[in-house]
Design a protein around this motif. Structure first.
Motif, PDB file in Angstrom:
ATOM      1  N   VAL A 220       0.817  -1.213   0.000  1.00  0.00           N
ATOM      2  CA  VAL A 220       0.000   0.000   0.000  1.00  0.00           C
ATOM      3  C   VAL A 220       0.850   1.262   0.000  1.00  0.00           C
ATOM      4  N   ALA A 221       2.114   1.150   0.404  1.00  0.00           N
ATOM      5  CA  ALA A 221       2.986   2.323   0.464  1.00  0.00           C
ATOM      6  C   ALA A 221       3.937   2.410  -0.712  1.00  0.00           C
ATOM      7  N   ASP A 222       4.306   1.277  -1.291  1.00  0.00           N
ATOM      8  CA  ASP A 222       5.288   1.244  -2.374  1.00  0.00           C
ATOM      9  C   ASP A 222       4.566   1.340  -3.715  1.00  0.00           C
ATOM     10  N   GLN A 223       4.800   2.432  -4.442  1.00  0.00           N
ATOM     11  CA  GLN A 223       4.100   2.668  -5.695  1.00  0.00           C
ATOM     12  C   GLN A 223       4.582   1.774  -6.832  1.00  0.00           C
ATOM     13  N   THR A 224       5.656   1.029  -6.623  1.00  0.00           N
ATOM     14  CA  THR A 224       6.172   0.147  -7.670  1.00  0.00           C
ATOM     15  C   THR A 224       5.639  -1.281  -7.546  1.00  0.00           C
ATOM     16  N   LEU A 225       4.952  -1.593  -6.439  1.00  0.00           N
ATOM     17  CA  LEU A 225       4.493  -2.954  -6.200  1.00  0.00           C
ATOM     18  C   LEU A 225       3.024  -3.121  -6.580  1.00  0.00           C
ATOM     19  N   ASP A 226       2.685  -4.324  -7.036  1.00  0.00           N
ATOM     20  CA  ASP A 226       1.314  -4.641  -7.439  1.00  0.00           C
ATOM     21  C   ASP A 226       0.563  -5.361  -6.335  1.00  0.00           C
ATOM     22  N   LEU A 227      -0.746  -5.170  -6.322  1.00  0.00           N
ATOM     23  CA  LEU A 227      -1.618  -5.982  -5.488  1.00  0.00           C
ATOM     24  C   LEU A 227      -1.911  -7.253  -6.288  1.00  0.00           C
ATOM     25  N   ASP A 228      -0.954  -8.172  -6.283  1.00  0.00           N
ATOM     26  CA  ASP A 228      -1.060  -9.352  -7.134  1.00  0.00           C
ATOM     27  C   ASP A 228      -2.066 -10.368  -6.619  1.00  0.00           C
ATOM     28  N   TYR A 229      -2.685 -10.090  -5.487  1.00  0.00           N
ATOM     29  CA  TYR A 229      -3.745 -10.942  -4.973  1.00  0.00           C
ATOM     30  C   TYR A 229      -5.121 -10.416  -5.378  1.00  0.00           C
ATOM     31  N   VAL A 230      -5.118  -9.458  -6.302  1.00  0.00           N
ATOM     32  CA  VAL A 230      -6.362  -8.870  -6.804  1.00  0.00           C
ATOM     33  C   VAL A 230      -6.538  -9.237  -8.278  1.00  0.00           C
ATOM     34  N   ARG A 231      -7.733  -9.679  -8.629  1.00  0.00           N
ATOM     35  CA  ARG A 231      -8.113  -9.912 -10.017  1.00  0.00           C
ATOM     36  C   ARG A 231      -9.260  -8.967 -10.367  1.00  0.00           C
ATOM     37  N   MET A 232      -9.210  -8.404 -11.578  1.00  0.00           N
ATOM     38  CA  MET A 232     -10.253  -7.474 -11.990  1.00  0.00           C
ATOM     39  C   MET A 232     -10.827  -7.896 -13.339  1.00  0.00           C
ATOM     40  N   ARG A 233     -12.136  -7.811 -13.426  1.00  0.00           N
ATOM     41  CA  ARG A 233     -12.842  -8.129 -14.666  1.00  0.00           C
ATOM     42  C   ARG A 233     -13.757  -6.964 -15.011  1.00  0.00           C
ATOM     43  N   PHE A 234     -13.722  -6.559 -16.280  1.00  0.00           N
ATOM     44  CA  PHE A 234     -14.515  -5.425 -16.740  1.00  0.00           C
ATOM     45  C   PHE A 234     -15.545  -5.906 -17.756  1.00  0.00           C
ATOM     46  N   ALA A 235     -16.775  -5.435 -17.586  1.00  0.00           N
ATOM     47  CA  ALA A 235     -17.862  -5.806 -18.493  1.00  0.00           C
ATOM     48  C   ALA A 235     -18.854  -4.656 -18.532  1.00  0.00           C
ATOM     49  N   THR A 236     -19.899  -4.806 -19.317  1.00  0.00           N
ATOM     50  CA  THR A 236     -20.963  -3.805 -19.336  1.00  0.00           C
ATOM     51  C   THR A 236     -22.278  -4.486 -19.659  1.00  0.00           C
ATOM     52  N   ARG A 237     -23.355  -3.915 -19.169  1.00  0.00           N
ATOM     53  CA  ARG A 237     -24.691  -4.394 -19.477  1.00  0.00           C
ATOM     54  C   ARG A 237     -25.382  -3.291 -20.263  1.00  0.00           C
ATOM     55  N   PRO A 238     -25.360  -3.372 -21.604  1.00  0.00           N
ATOM     56  CA  PRO A 238     -25.906  -2.290 -22.437  1.00  0.00           C
ATOM     57  C   PRO A 238     -27.315  -1.898 -22.023  1.00  0.00           C
ATOM     58  N   GLY A 239     -27.510  -0.598 -21.876  1.00  0.00           N
ATOM     59  CA  GLY A 239     -28.812  -0.095 -21.476  1.00  0.00           C
ATOM     60  C   GLY A 239     -29.059  -0.146 -19.988  1.00  0.00           C
ATOM     61  N   ASP A 240     -28.078  -0.672 -19.218  1.00  0.00           N
ATOM     62  CA  ASP A 240     -28.288  -0.835 -17.780  1.00  0.00           C
ATOM     63  C   ASP A 240     -27.159  -0.164 -17.002  1.00  0.00           C
ATOM     64  N   ARG A 241     -25.985  -0.837 -16.905  1.00  0.00           N
ATOM     65  CA  ARG A 241     -24.882  -0.298 -16.118  1.00  0.00           C
ATOM     66  C   ARG A 241     -23.570  -0.945 -16.526  1.00  0.00           C
ATOM     67  N   HIS A 242     -22.479  -0.393 -16.024  1.00  0.00           N
ATOM     68  CA  HIS A 242     -21.153  -0.950 -16.236  1.00  0.00           C
ATOM     69  C   HIS A 242     -20.810  -1.884 -15.065  1.00  0.00           C
ATOM     70  N   VAL A 243     -19.872  -2.802 -15.310  1.00  0.00           N
ATOM     71  CA  VAL A 243     -19.543  -3.828 -14.319  1.00  0.00           C
ATOM     72  C   VAL A 243     -18.039  -3.858 -14.073  1.00  0.00           C
ATOM     73  N   VAL A 244     -17.666  -3.724 -12.809  1.00  0.00           N
ATOM     74  CA  VAL A 244     -16.294  -3.954 -12.378  1.00  0.00           C
ATOM     75  C   VAL A 244     -16.336  -5.046 -11.320  1.00  0.00           C
ATOM     76  N   GLU A 245     -15.695  -6.166 -11.591  1.00  0.00           N
ATOM     77  CA  GLU A 245     -15.610  -7.244 -10.606  1.00  0.00           C
ATOM     78  C   GLU A 245     -14.206  -7.274 -10.023  1.00  0.00           C
ATOM     79  N   ILE A 246     -14.119  -7.302  -8.708  1.00  0.00           N
ATOM     80  CA  ILE A 246     -12.842  -7.369  -8.011  1.00  0.00           C
ATOM     81  C   ILE A 246     -12.817  -8.655  -7.197  1.00  0.00           C
TER      82      ILE A 246
END
Length: 407
Positions: A220-246
């Motif tokens: 959380v303090a080091d800007q060069t390191l990744d949160l490699d225990y996080v997966r993200m998925r992006f989608a959308t539901r046309p006419g409804d809303r956008h989707v971010v899954e974490i």
């Protein structure tokens, strides 16, 4: 169950747990939803034969006698037990696809899974009985990853010798079954049991957690390191809303704002497919605000909604910043980012504004129009970085202006 790329990874990994050169029948591949022609073409499988075939119910576990000709037109093969007394009398007729087979070799399967698991090629030869999988550069460490299906006598000494030979910061040894051995922390060696993951995930994060127990504090303090225990998925539901899954959780933020969603999507696309390891200039976020609050607004969205297992500090740390350089990136490894095919049908939710009675307002303010224009630019930029959809098809939506000024 197959992975998103259509490969039957769960089947292939389960086979490797039994043998480094395993037999896989046509029927097994078909049942797992795989395409044998494609798998052979991509060298995940090699053409095999009936060698090693054991019919169901055979008590002797031996290669049976086979009759390929009598009922070939029906696609059937005769199977007879060669032992005395036989397991069953006469011939049993089974589908040709059950008898014929392919070979599944460890080196080929792991080579195909290397990039999916963030592994770079190893530049040093790995001696037998180990099989080299690749080099993992993560959490500020450089870690060779090797495979040893069946830990033999002297497993600990073999691993320590290989660790010294290969060098680097640590060593991950993937095995078919947990050997139940303990290495000292100073050894920097982590045995890791292979799981039959349908996505082809080797689970290297489990070994990294063992090697770096303090990482979640540092990241959380080091800007060069990744949160490699996080997966993200992006989608959308046309006419409804956008989707971010974490981490599989349908996140509450970014649903109704085109610009906020597309800013995060652009960071993800640049990290997955862009240059400079995903670092982009903050001007590409199309802020249009003298106070330059794009980063602040995204972090506000991330902190407002919960994700099981992630603290607010960790969620805000998903966006990394290089102070003094005006650049930022998404702090998630490229292989942990997924774009759903629905993004090709992206629809602006900003045009779906409603009044207090639930009906369409029909008109937009100048501020809303500017937001939609920025969203169109962001969407084009996302697609240039590999987000599904055609760049040329992106249009700014037509709206009706309100007579009232934006607030």
């Amino acid at each position: 169950m197959r992975a998103e790329d259509g490969k039957p990874w769960k089947l292939l990994l389960s086979k490797l747990r039994r043998s480094d050169n395993a037999r896989v029948s046509y029927a097994e591949v078909a049942a797992a939803g795989g395409d044998t022609v494609l798998l052979v073409r991509e060298r995940l499988l090699e053409l095999g034969s009936a060698e090693g075939y054991e019919p169901s119910g055979c008590e002797h576990r031996c290669t049976p006698n086979l009759d390929w000709d009598s009922r070939a037109k029906e696609g059937l093969v005769g199977v007879a037990c060669p032992q005395e007394p036989a397991c069953w009398p006469g011939w049993t007729w089974v589908a040709h696809s059950e008898v014929d087979s392919h070979r599944c070799r460890a080196k080929n399967v792991f080579a195909a899974l290397a990039a999916r698991n963030g592994l770079e090629p190893l530049t040093v030869a790995v001696p037998p009985p180990f099989v080299g999988l690749g080099l993992l550069r993560r959490r500020g460490l450089s870690v060779p990853v090797v495979w040893l299906r069946s830990p033999t006598r002297g497993f600990e000494q073999l691993c320590r010798g290989l660790r010294e030979q290969l060098g680097h910061d640590a060593l991950i040894v993937l095995v078919a079954k947990n050997p139940r051995v303990s290495f000292a922390a100073a050894d920097k060696i982590a045995p890791l049991e292979l799981l039959d993951d349908p996505r082809g995930d080797l689970g290297l994060l489990r070994a990294l957690e063992e090697l770096t127990p303090d990482y979640r504090t540092r990241v959380v303090a080091d800007q060069t390191l990744d949160l490699d225990y996080v997966r993200m998925r992006f989608a959308t539901r046309p006419g409804d809303r956008h989707v971010v899954e974490i981490n599989g959780h349908d996140f509450g933020g970014f649903r109704q704002s085109d610009v906020k969603f597309l800013r995060l999507l652009l960071l993800a696309a640049a990290r997955k497919n862009g240059k400079d390891d995903g670092w982009i200039d903050k001007s590409r976020l199309r802020d249009g605000d003298d106070k330059d609050r794009a980063l602040e607004r995204m972090r506000e969205e991330l902190s407002t909604y919960d994700v099981p297992g992630l603290s607010e500090v960790e969620r805000k740390a998903l966006i990394k910043v290089q102070k003094g350089q005006g650049t930022l990136r998404l702090g998630v490894p490229p292989e942990n980012i997924e774009f759903d095919a629905s993004l090709a049908a992206f629809d602006y939710v900003g045009t779906k504004a409603t009044n207090k009675k639930g009906g369409s307002k029909g008109k937009t303010t100048q501020k809303q129009e500017e937001g939609l224009q920025n969203a169109a630019v962001l969407l084009r930029d996302c697609r240039r970085h590999g987000v599904p959809g055609d760049v040329a098809s992106v249009k700014t939506p037509t709206t009706r202006r309100s007579n009232r000024s934006a607030t």
